[in-house]
Design a protein around this motif. Structure first.
Motif, short mmCIF file in Angstrom:
data_model
loop_
_atom_site.label_atom_id
_atom_site.label_comp_id
_atom_site.label_asym_id
_atom_site.label_seq_id
_atom_site.Cartn_x
_atom_site.Cartn_y
_atom_site.Cartn_z
N THR A 190 0.54 -1.33 -0.17
CA THR A 190 0.27 0.07 -0.16
C THR A 190 0.60 0.95 -0.19
O THR A 190 0.39 2.24 -0.51
N LYS B 210 1.04 4.02 -2.79
CA LYS B 210 1.22 5.88 -2.53
C LYS B 210 1.76 6.73 -3.09
O LYS B 210 2.54 7.50 -3.77
N GLU C 53 2.83 6.76 -6.22
CA GLU C 53 1.60 7.92 -7.36
C GLU C 53 1.74 9.60 -6.97
O GLU C 53 1.51 9.93 -7.96
N PRO D 109 -6.52 1.41 -5.45
CA PRO D 109 -6.63 2.03 -5.21
C PRO D 109 -8.59 1.19 -4.81
O PRO D 109 -8.80 0.79 -6.01
N ASP E 62 -12.46 2.15 -5.39
CA ASP E 62 -13.22 3.37 -6.49
C ASP E 62 -14.94 2.50 -5.76
O ASP E 62 -15.23 1.47 -6.72
N HIS F 101 -7.19 2.33 3.79
CA HIS F 101 -7.98 2.41 3.96
C HIS F 101 -10.00 2.56 4.85
O HIS F 101 -9.36 2.33 6.12
#
Length: 928
Positions: free
Chosen positions: A288, A292, A295, A311, A313, A464
């Protein structure tokens, strides 16, 4: 990478206390290992903290310079001054040591300068850099909350606690020490520091030290004029320990002229370089975090859609409202072979809730919601209601299509706290199997470290935040049931649950294998949801009329006890008011032993009342009696009556699988684990649990299982022989410890031995034993000492468990269940000692819990093979309760004894027999 940049009056220098970061990171997160077994939890925490700091910097006022300062391993110049400096510091935790080098590697991967110098502590280097920067007119932020660094605070130097987002300036220092930064050293010299073994002056704490320094100006003046102090003890301690205070001042004074191997100008800050940082994070297997960083810094996505850490969505989730859509998802599920399943209902109790919808996920990011019983939220339900239900599938048709999939052995169904979903779906005719449960996978790895709910696990492992239930259904008086949630919102919420569950499974299942906990999970956890959901749906019958009679009877006895309390007090008062009670007992009646709570009110807890009642005071006796009957009435008689399901006439408790550290089950709504048995009045509660006409209840209970396990695990031959020969274990213990014959033994002597036997399991103190058996503390201490002299193996076992929990943070049962006790690392000695006592008991209580789980898992098949019409209803600690036709009672008794006594086999062959007492009766009380 850092760049060369001169430090001047326009500069802002950030100095990170790297060692402080390490220990905060270690204690903030649960243990984590790479696939090769290397511990990396502290590394992950350190990286998270450093990344967050850099993110915050990018969104706020940017520093110009930044460096991480570490302690160098080994002794420092302070040890030359005082060899006992930090002598009491425990060694670093075993799983933290290999992470020190990885954390330094992480700092390099971030492109952040790091500094450490042999013979000097990080605080000295920070002090040197801070003063150098201050001399050049720069501002300095020390990223730490360490009180030792507060002596550096000035107009241009502050401490910044990033965990609390709080800056500590001169006012903050005064709040902490009661003096300004320039006098912190003097206060610390007087108060000392137990953590670093700085002696100071005995009996003088920070508040007193601040008072003295403010009065006399500085330490030297205070010590010179110590003879003027009026308080005798304070004066004498200051005179006797003046040299200790002066030496302590040297120990706490930071060296602002330490040798440096890097200069401030080399700490110019730039953004991290993506390539080395991503390479390091991938090596650590921080999926994860890697995504991050990529990105944020650019480059290809760390994980493509379909991976556990891609991610989330919610807009991609599908609401299934046609049979064609449903068939498509069913086909995808068979192809995937592994799916996550979650149910949405209109109530919290699985045995009473109505099914509202089902969500499924076939891959990360590929999830759907199948609404089945939603209604128009505006519907009133009356004859004029024109509201229409939203478009959705007929429940009967949808469940008929899903049943083969959910029951197919070719598709693994994954759930989070799957017991609930199994209970719901079973009532709708679907027996889901095979299953995996992410909550239980997490539990076998990290019991005692953190919660295992989906929201917490999603934050921890996926980074998350799930949609909160209250965001969808509201809260308080405005809360609606899920069947009234609009389908778009319901889809986002429900499908996310399935999606997150599948992602967690992809991360946690391999981690469990790496931690070698698969056997524990497969044998003790995975079969339990099906067993317990069947028991919960079955419930147990209670006699409502008897409950009403008991409630009325307890109410009358409460009234009698209340009247007696008023008579003893000499006036009427509210017996349920601790404030009024305390005033009467200690202000008006002047009874001894009163203690006040932090709020300034008198303490009137049960222990206090017990002590006063033991001294023969009538009022505490009446109050204890009142409280006993009040609890019996409200907690048991009234609560059980309210819990009767109107459709079944039975009480359906809910068992919690992952609520304790040791694997012991708990129950709630209602709690049937704490039905009282010690008093005659309490035992009457068990009489309200009854069998259906023509049936009886069978209660099967392990006899002294934890003592038997103590004899086995501690290898105490005397105890093992006694159990093997069916001896009276308490009488035998009394004979060994007190030197009296078993034949004709005084029952009081046996009672004392029984108290020691059971007390030792829970780490009983001399004080506790003295109170329990009504002897002096000295006598109790002698009893315990004599006990350990006779059974040295028990003391050796206790010492071994203490050593293990201190070294590893956990202990294990004989079946491999791991029980973590993070309290062992607490600074508070009472909390550490409590953790030690827990660690002594956990392998025994945990093994007992594991054994009865093994018995419960085998029992349904054993009952079926024996062709008995029996149902397992309850588990209460070491006891199982069954309902069976009267004519099959003896067969059920024999079967329960056999299955329970052989529950360890073939995994373990104990040298001590597991005896089981079993009886039948029309009520639980009669069978127990």
């Amino acid at each position: 990478m850092a760049v060369q940049r001169p430090v001047d009056a326009s500069s802002h220098v950030y100095l990170i206390d790297g060692s402080g970061y390490i220990f905060r990171a270690y204690h903030a997160l649960p243990p984590l290992t790479r696939s090769d077994g290397t511990p990396v939890g502290a590394v992950q925490g350190f990286c998270n903290m450093l990344w967050k700091l850099l993110e915050d910097i990018n969104h706020g006022e940017k520093p110009t310079h930044l460096a991480v300062i570490f302690d160098h391993s080994g002794k420092t110049f302070r040890n030359d001054l005082y060899p006992l400096y930090k002598a009491h510091r425990p060694p670093a935790p075993e799983d933290l040591v290999p992470q020190f080098a990885l954390i330094r590697e992480a700092t390099r991967a971030f492109g952040t300068p790091s500094v450490e110098v042999e013979n000097f502590e990080a605080d000295d280097l920070i002090a040197t850099y801070a003063r150098q920067a201050e001399a050049k007119g720069a501002r300095v932020s020390i990223i730490s909350s360490d009180k030792d660094l507060m002596q550096l605070v000035s107009d241009r130097i502050t401490l910044f606690d990033t965990m609390k987002n709080k800056r500590i300036d001169a006012d903050g220092v005064f709040e902490k020490f009661g003096v300004g930064p320039e006098r912190v050293i003097d206060v610390q010299a007087l108060a000392g520091d137990s953590a670093d073994n700085v002696p100071g002056v005995p009996g003088i704490g920070v508040k007193t030290a601040a008072l003295l320094i403010n009065e006399y100006g500085d330490l030297d003046t205070l010590l010179e004029r110590a003879g003027e102090i009026k308080q005798n003890a304070r004066r004498e301690k200051l005179i006797a320990h003046a040299d200790d205070a002066r030496m302590s001042r040297q120990l706490v004074t930071l060296d602002c002229d330490s040798p440096l191997n890097a200069q401030l100008d080399e700490f110019g800050i730039t953004d991290p370089d993506a390539e080395p940082l991503v390479a390091f994070l991938k090596k650590m297997e921080f999926r994860t975090f890697t995504r991050k960083v990529e990105e944020t810094l650019g480059g290809p996505a760390a994980d493509e859609t379909g991976s556990a850490t891609a991610p989330i969505d919610r807009s991609q989730y599908e609401c299934v409202t046609t049979m064609a859509q449903l068939q498509d998802w069913i086909e995808r599920s068979y192809t995937a072979g592994v799916i996550a399943v979650d149910t949405e209902t209109d109530a919290l109790s699985s045995n009473a809730a109505g099914l509202v919808g089902i969500s499924m996920a076939t891959a990360p990011g590929k999830a759907c919601y199948i609404p089945l019983a939603h209604i128009d939220p505006a519907a009133t339900g009356d004859m004029f209601d024109t509201g229409k239900a939203p478009e959705q599938l007929p429940m009967e048709a949808a469940l008929a299509a899903l049943k083969p999939l959910f029951e197919s052995p070719a598709v693994l169904k994954i759930g989070q706290n799957f017991k609930y979903d199994l209970g719901v779906l079973t009532r709708y005719g679907i027996d889901v199997a095979p299953i995996d449960d992410t909550m239980l996978i997490s539990y076998v790895m990290d019991a005692g470290l953190h919660g295992h709910g989906m929201d917490a696990l999603a934050e921890m492992h996926l980074g998350h935040t799930c949609v909160p239930f209250k965001e969808v259904c509201g809260s308080g008086k405005n809360q609606i049931s899920f069947d009234k949630v609009p389908l778009d919102k319901a889809t986002e919420y429900a499908a996310e649950d399935a999606d997150v569950t599948l992602r967690l499974w992809e991360i946690l299942k391999p981690a469990m294998v790496a931690k070698k906990k698969s056997t524990v999970y497969e044998t003790l956890e995975r079969p339990m949801p099906a067993v317990l959901s069947a028991m919960e749906n079955c419930g147990i019958k209670v006699d409502p009329d008897q409950l009403k009679r008991l409630s009325s009877e307890f109410a009358q006895k409460m009234a009698g006890a209340e009247a007696a309390a008023h008579e003893a007090a000499g006036r009427n008062f509210n017996v349920a008011s601790p404030k009024q009670l305390g005033e009467i007992l200690f202000d008006e009646m002047g009874l001894p032993g009163g203690k006040k709570t932090k709020t300034g009110a008198w303490s009137t807890d049960a222990a206090m009342l017990d002590d006063l009642a033991a001294e023969g005071h009538a009022l505490p006796v009446a109050l204890l009696e009142y409280r006993q009957f009040a609890k019996l009435k409200s907690t048991y008689a009234d609560a059980l009556f309210a819990a009767i399901n109107p459709k079944t006439g039975r009480v359906h408790t809910s068992f919690s699988l992952a609520a304790t550290t040791t694997g012991r089950l708990s129950s709630n709504e209602p709690n049937l684990q704490n039905i009282p048995i010690r008093t005659e009045e309490g035992r009457r509660i068990r009489e309200v649990f009854i069998a259906e006409p023509g049936n009886v209840l069978v209660a099967a209970d392990y006899s002294q299982i934890e003592l038997r396990l103590l004899a086995e695990i501690a290898n105490v031959d005397t105890l093992k022989d006694a159990f093997r020969h069916g001896a009276d274990i308490h009488a035998m213990t009394a004979s060994e410890v007190f030197g009296v014959a078993v034949e004709g033994m005084d029952p009081m002597v046996r009672r004392k031995a029984k108290a020691i036997n059971f007390g030792v399991i829970y780490g009983i103190s001399a004080f506790g034993l003295a109170k329990q058996i009504d002897v002096s503390r000295e006598e109790a201490k002698n009893f315990i000492n004599a006990y350990f002299e006779k059974f040295p193996g028990i003391m050796a076992y206790m010492d071994k468990m203490k050593d293990e929990v201190k070294a590893r943070g956990y202990v294990e049962t004989i079946f491999g269940r791991r029980c973590h006790f993070p309290g062992i690392a607490e600074k508070n000695p009472n909390m550490r000692q409590f953790a030690e006592r827990q660690a002594i008991n956990a392998p025994l209580q945990g093994a007992a819990a594991d054994i009865i789980r093994r018995a419960m898992i085998r029992m349904p098949d054993a009952i079926q093979r024996a062709k008995l019409d029996a149902r397992m209803l309850l588990q209460v600690h070491d006891e199982l309760i069954f309902e069976v036709p009267e004519g099959q009672a003896e067969d059920m008794i024999a079967l329960s004894k056999k299955v329970m006594s052989e529950a360890c086999r073939p995994a373990l062959e104990l040298s001590v027999p597991l005896d089981v007492d079993a009886n039948a009766g029309k009520t639980w009380g009669e069978a127990h």
